[in-house]
Design a protein around this motif. Sequence first.
Motif, mmCIF file in Angstrom:
data_model
loop_
_atom_site.group_PDB
_atom_site.id
_atom_site.type_symbol
_atom_site.label_atom_id
_atom_site.label_comp_id
_atom_site.label_asym_id
_atom_site.label_seq_id
_atom_site.Cartn_x
_atom_site.Cartn_y
_atom_site.Cartn_z
ATOM 1 N N THR A 300 -1.575 29.820 -53.291
ATOM 2 C CA THR A 300 -0.853 30.325 -52.121
ATOM 3 C C THR A 300 -0.117 31.604 -52.470
ATOM 4 O OG1 THR A 300 -0.527 28.071 -51.286
ATOM 5 C CG2 THR A 300 0.890 29.774 -50.385
ATOM 6 N N LEU A 301 0.576 31.584 -53.583
ATOM 7 C CA LEU A 301 1.311 32.770 -54.023
ATOM 8 C C LEU A 301 0.368 33.951 -54.238
ATOM 9 C CD1 LEU A 301 3.774 34.290 -55.052
ATOM 10 C CD2 LEU A 301 3.545 33.081 -57.246
ATOM 11 N N GLY A 302 -0.765 33.698 -54.883
ATOM 12 C CA GLY A 302 -1.723 34.766 -55.112
ATOM 13 C C GLY A 302 -2.304 35.323 -53.826
ATOM 14 N N CYS A 303 -2.607 34.454 -52.878
ATOM 15 C CA CYS A 303 -3.219 34.894 -51.617
ATOM 16 C C CYS A 303 -2.251 35.701 -50.762
ATOM 17 C CB CYS A 303 -3.739 33.689 -50.834
ATOM 18 S SG CYS A 303 -5.203 32.919 -51.539
ATOM 19 N N VAL A 304 -1.007 35.233 -50.638
ATOM 20 C CA VAL A 304 -0.051 35.989 -49.823
ATOM 21 C C VAL A 304 0.271 37.325 -50.488
ATOM 22 C CG1 VAL A 304 0.929 33.937 -48.727
ATOM 23 C CG2 VAL A 304 1.989 34.842 -50.818
ATOM 24 N N THR A 305 0.260 37.353 -51.821
ATOM 25 C CA THR A 305 0.483 38.612 -52.534
ATOM 26 C C THR A 305 -0.635 39.603 -52.239
ATOM 27 O OG1 THR A 305 1.700 37.513 -54.321
ATOM 28 C CG2 THR A 305 0.745 39.668 -54.807
ATOM 29 N N ALA A 306 -1.881 39.149 -52.360
ATOM 30 C CA ALA A 306 -3.023 40.030 -52.116
ATOM 31 C C ALA A 306 -3.105 40.452 -50.653
ATOM 32 C CB ALA A 306 -4.317 39.332 -52.548
ATOM 33 N N ALA A 307 -2.898 39.505 -49.728
ATOM 34 C CA ALA A 307 -2.974 39.830 -48.304
ATOM 35 C C ALA A 307 -1.915 40.852 -47.921
ATOM 36 C CB ALA A 307 -2.808 38.561 -47.468
ATOM 37 N N SER A 308 -0.719 40.729 -48.491
ATOM 38 C CA SER A 308 0.341 41.691 -48.163
ATOM 39 C C SER A 308 -0.021 43.090 -48.645
ATOM 40 C CB SER A 308 1.672 41.239 -48.777
ATOM 41 O OG SER A 308 1.644 41.299 -50.191
ATOM 42 N N ARG A 309 -0.724 43.196 -49.788
ATOM 43 C CA ARG A 309 -1.152 44.518 -50.269
ATOM 44 C C ARG A 309 -2.194 45.136 -49.339
ATOM 45 N NH1 ARG A 309 2.693 42.171 -53.225
ATOM 46 N NH2 ARG A 309 3.134 43.299 -55.157
ATOM 47 N N ILE A 310 -3.121 44.313 -48.859
ATOM 48 C CA ILE A 310 -4.136 44.826 -47.936
ATOM 49 C C ILE A 310 -3.470 45.312 -46.651
ATOM 50 C CG2 ILE A 310 -6.247 44.299 -46.668
ATOM 51 C CD1 ILE A 310 -6.609 44.142 -49.676
ATOM 52 N N LEU A 311 -2.560 44.498 -46.095
ATOM 53 C CA LEU A 311 -1.888 44.872 -44.857
ATOM 54 C C LEU A 311 -1.036 46.119 -45.049
ATOM 55 C CD1 LEU A 311 -1.448 44.152 -41.915
ATOM 56 C CD2 LEU A 311 0.399 42.621 -42.613
ATOM 57 N N PHE A 312 -0.366 46.226 -46.192
ATOM 58 C CA PHE A 312 0.417 47.418 -46.505
ATOM 59 C C PHE A 312 -0.471 48.655 -46.545
ATOM 60 C CE2 PHE A 312 1.525 50.271 -50.077
ATOM 61 C CZ PHE A 312 2.659 50.854 -49.545
ATOM 62 N N ALA A 313 -1.622 48.554 -47.203
ATOM 63 C CA ALA A 313 -2.530 49.694 -47.310
ATOM 64 C C ALA A 313 -3.053 50.118 -45.942
ATOM 65 C CB ALA A 313 -3.695 49.348 -48.240
ATOM 66 N N LEU A 314 -3.402 49.158 -45.103
ATOM 67 C CA LEU A 314 -3.860 49.470 -43.751
ATOM 68 C C LEU A 314 -2.740 50.122 -42.944
ATOM 69 C CD1 LEU A 314 -5.849 46.186 -42.970
ATOM 70 C CD2 LEU A 314 -6.837 48.456 -43.264
ATOM 71 N N GLY A 315 -1.531 49.536 -43.036
ATOM 72 C CA GLY A 315 -0.403 50.083 -42.295
ATOM 73 C C GLY A 315 -0.033 51.475 -42.750
ATOM 74 N N ARG A 316 -0.165 51.761 -44.024
ATOM 75 C CA ARG A 316 0.168 53.078 -44.570
ATOM 76 C C ARG A 316 -0.717 54.162 -43.973
ATOM 77 N NH1 ARG A 316 0.010 53.248 -50.973
ATOM 78 N NH2 ARG A 316 -2.197 52.843 -50.529
ATOM 79 N N ASP A 317 -1.916 53.778 -43.551
ATOM 80 C CA ASP A 317 -2.840 54.750 -42.967
ATOM 81 C C ASP A 317 -2.889 54.684 -41.445
ATOM 82 O OD1 ASP A 317 -3.461 55.745 -45.445
ATOM 83 O OD2 ASP A 317 -5.201 54.453 -45.728
ATOM 84 N N GLY A 318 -1.898 54.003 -40.826
ATOM 85 C CA GLY A 318 -1.777 54.090 -39.379
ATOM 86 C C GLY A 318 -2.135 52.858 -38.592
ATOM 87 N N PHE A 319 -2.489 51.751 -39.258
ATOM 88 C CA PHE A 319 -2.850 50.534 -38.535
ATOM 89 C C PHE A 319 -1.612 49.687 -38.275
ATOM 90 C CE2 PHE A 319 -3.883 45.949 -38.929
ATOM 91 C CZ PHE A 319 -4.588 45.800 -37.743
ATOM 92 N N GLY A 320 -1.480 49.199 -37.038
ATOM 93 C CA GLY A 320 -0.447 48.223 -36.719
ATOM 94 C C GLY A 320 0.947 48.801 -36.660
#
Length: 475
Positions: A300-320
Amino acid sequence: MRRNLTLWGALGLSLAITAPTLAMGLNGALPAKLAGPAVPLVFLIGFVGVAAVMYGFVRLTRYFNHAGSVYALAGVTMGPRAGFFGGFALLGVYTALAISTLGSTAQFAKVFLADAGVHLDIPWPVIALATLAFATYLATMDTRNATRVLLAIESIGIVLMLVIVVVVFAKLAGGDAPRGQTFSSDVLVPSGVSFGAIMAATVYAFLSFAGIEGAAALGEETRDPRRNIPRSIIGAVLLTGVLYFVVMLAQTLGFGTDAAGVKAFGESGAPLADVAKSYVGSTVATAFSGAATVSSFAATLGCVTAASRILFALGRDGFGFAAWAREPRRGGTPIPALLTVAAVSVVATLAHAIAGTSPFDMYFYWATLGVIGLLVVYAVTSLGALRYLFTRGLAPRWEAVIPVVAVAYLAYVFYKQVWPVPDPPYNLFPYIVAAWLLAGVTMIVFRPELTRRIGEGFERAEGLLDNEPTAPSNT
């Protein structure tokens, strides 16, 4: 993000998301129902398939490393649209896997408490939500500490598994098995089991390897990433591949390859713990149930860590939402993105609690959704590697067969999830994944400015879009 992780830290995240102790504690039951005594063969085929798929990740991360993982790898190799599609798909995968591990943690925790003689009637949703809360808290801390904890947790579980395996093999060889079980060639040359059934069961082998590429999401936080990220992926694949085959061999032979043994294996809610009880004793079985519970928490810890990085990267480029792109200040963790992933997981858990779903079913429902999405993500990465590496002469031409085999294998496994039509509700899962992917395609089509911003983001990112990349030191 700060580059403060070593090779071992990156390896720790890949192992945490994959969660070998969790995988070996649960994931053999459904393959046993489909493929009978051929479960070790199923995992051997899965190992070969995953190794072919990881070729693209290993090769590409020698040139490009980014918090978005597939988002960047597909974007650089096939363009911003493919990058967003791959990143959006992977966001769904990691979120689904995070939700699934909440179910498995609750399942193992109840088994552990029962084995330990602790009779507490704690509702499973309470255990799942407590798991999520603690994992989210740890994920806000320094990434180095979190990955060290993850690696230590899995190391303990692996040692316990190996103890069980050695005892099972020793008793089989000495003729001391509980029901007179013996070694059998049916585990590799099964009789009465179709090739289609074996391939259909490999989705659960894929489930056991899911997230093996997770270290790629730490590309902006790892020292010398062009060297350490590929090494961590290779190490995770080899370690889990060998471990899975050996442990599944011990479980299958431990239950027995006859009809009674296969039936018991397929119906077990905690198969490796059950084998441990029969061959080693209740103390080791209880210890393994505890280790599997902690391993599931680590996942669980690993998945939420990885998912947050993906969402951060998408958001940094204008998503959401703009908050998703907020630069990390504490421990290198993107807090708003992390809390968003946690909130989605809370909603899913409560929905299952209201619907009366068991934690066992919650685990397999969301894990299957995640794996189906992962098949698509892996195919996108393999196609990107095929296009980029061999048009630029960055890899020997003969190696082109590896991503081709990977894509063909992924396509066949995906087909087996659709036909023959699986029993409800699994028959709906491919369409749920397709709806999520269609949502991503719709955003690409109707938001051209997003594609433009993604391309600009790749241009700004360190190490991306080099016109003439040079190979780093050998991995």
